[in-house]
Design an enzyme around this catalytic site. Structure first.
Site, PDB file in Angstrom:
ATOM      1  N   ASP A   1       2.797  -1.015   7.971  1.00 43.27           N
ATOM      2  CA  ASP A   1       3.405  -0.033   7.074  1.00 43.27           C
ATOM      3  C   ASP A   1       4.101   1.029   7.940  1.00 43.27           C
ATOM      4  O   ASP A   1       3.521   1.514   8.916  1.00 43.27           O
ATOM      5  CB  ASP A   1       2.322   0.610   6.187  1.00 43.27           C
TER       6      ASP A   1
ATOM      7  N   HIS B   1       1.848  -6.682  -2.985  1.00 44.94           N
ATOM      8  CA  HIS B   1       1.365  -6.495  -1.619  1.00 44.94           C
ATOM      9  C   HIS B   1       0.011  -5.807  -1.609  1.00 44.94           C
ATOM     10  O   HIS B   1      -0.337  -5.066  -2.528  1.00 44.94           O
ATOM     11  CB  HIS B   1       2.366  -5.694  -0.774  1.00 44.94           C
TER      12      HIS B   1
HETATM   13  P1  AMP Z   1       3.323   0.988  -2.839  1.00 42.50           P
HETATM   14  O1  AMP Z   1       4.396   0.135  -3.477  1.00 42.50           O
HETATM   15  O2  AMP Z   1       2.963   2.174  -3.696  1.00 42.50           O
HETATM   16  O3  AMP Z   1       2.121   0.184  -2.421  1.00 42.50           O
HETATM   17  O4  AMP Z   1       3.947   1.619  -1.512  1.00 42.50           O
HETATM   18  C1  AMP Z   1       4.826   0.867  -0.694  1.00 42.50           C
HETATM   19  C2  AMP Z   1       4.444   0.982   0.757  1.00 42.50           C
HETATM   20  O5  AMP Z   1       5.416   0.263   1.496  1.00 42.50           O
HETATM   21  C3  AMP Z   1       4.413   2.411   1.310  1.00 42.50           C
HETATM   22  O6  AMP Z   1       3.159   2.626   1.965  1.00 42.50           O
HETATM   23  C4  AMP Z   1       5.590   2.429   2.299  1.00 42.50           C
HETATM   24  O7  AMP Z   1       5.322   3.238   3.430  1.00 42.50           O
HETATM   25  C5  AMP Z   1       5.727   0.981   2.668  1.00 42.50           C
HETATM   26  N1  AMP Z   1       7.074   0.597   3.079  1.00 42.50           N
HETATM   27  C6  AMP Z   1       8.214   0.806   2.392  1.00 42.50           C
HETATM   28  N2  AMP Z   1       9.269   0.310   3.064  1.00 42.50           N
HETATM   29  C7  AMP Z   1       8.767  -0.245   4.210  1.00 42.50           C
HETATM   30  C8  AMP Z   1       9.356  -0.912   5.322  1.00 42.50           C
HETATM   31  N3  AMP Z   1      10.663  -1.140   5.401  1.00 42.50           N
HETATM   32  N4  AMP Z   1       8.535  -1.338   6.326  1.00 42.50           N
HETATM   33  C9  AMP Z   1       7.203  -1.114   6.250  1.00 42.50           C
HETATM   34  N5  AMP Z   1       6.587  -0.492   5.221  1.00 42.50           N
HETATM   35  C10 AMP Z   1       7.374  -0.044   4.209  1.00 42.50           C
END
Ligand code: AMP
Length: 134
Positions: free
Chosen positions: A29, A93
């Protein structure tokens, strides 16, 4: 439009890859609550995790277990926190977060700010542990 995670799977957007197989992909993340905070995703784009069909759903968690055990060997912690939100990215995820106390899983806490080199180093070490254990 493809989700940001589908674009990561396709290699259109870079990620700090931890592990993958035919159906699943794990990567760090970018806004981690702890070093080693990892996302485990289905390659197939399904928004809500409860809409994932049963066989894939079970395999997703089995894959996450292997990834979580690899994280534990690299990032010492009491437990591997497992949480599903999916409120920001509509692509099923699982968050794996190394924790020592319940509050380590609070998404209200400030996120760590890591340099690219540190992300790369953590990902490489967990990837190595994953390969050694599978
Ligand atoms: P959630 O959908 O609420 O579980 O949150 C989405 C998660 O994805 C958050 O913790 C973000 O920091 C993470 N995230 C979003 N874009 C990316 C990326 N390009 N690479 C890694 N993590 C990401």
């Amino acid at each position: 439009m493809a989700s940001i995670f589908s674009r990561i799977v396709k290699g259109e957007i870079p990620s700090y890859k931890i592990a993958e197989n035919n159906d699943f992909y794990a990567f760090l993340d970018i806004n981690p609550l702890a070093k080693g905070h990892t996302l485990v995703i289905l390659k197939k784009e399904v928004d809500y995790i409860f809409d994932v069909e049963d066989v894939l759903y079970k395999e997703l968690f089995a894959f996450a277990k292997k990834v979580g055990k690899a994280i534990e060997t690299v990032i010492p912690c009491k437990r591997m926190g497992i949480i599903v939100f999916g409120l920001d990215v509509p692509h099923a995820h699982i968050h794996l977060i190394p924790i020592n106390k319940a509050s380590d899983m609070s998404f209200d806490s400030p996120k760590l700010s890591l340099e690219n080199e540190e992300f790369l180093e953590i990902a490489a070490r967990i990837n190595q542990a994953y390969k050694e254990n599978t």
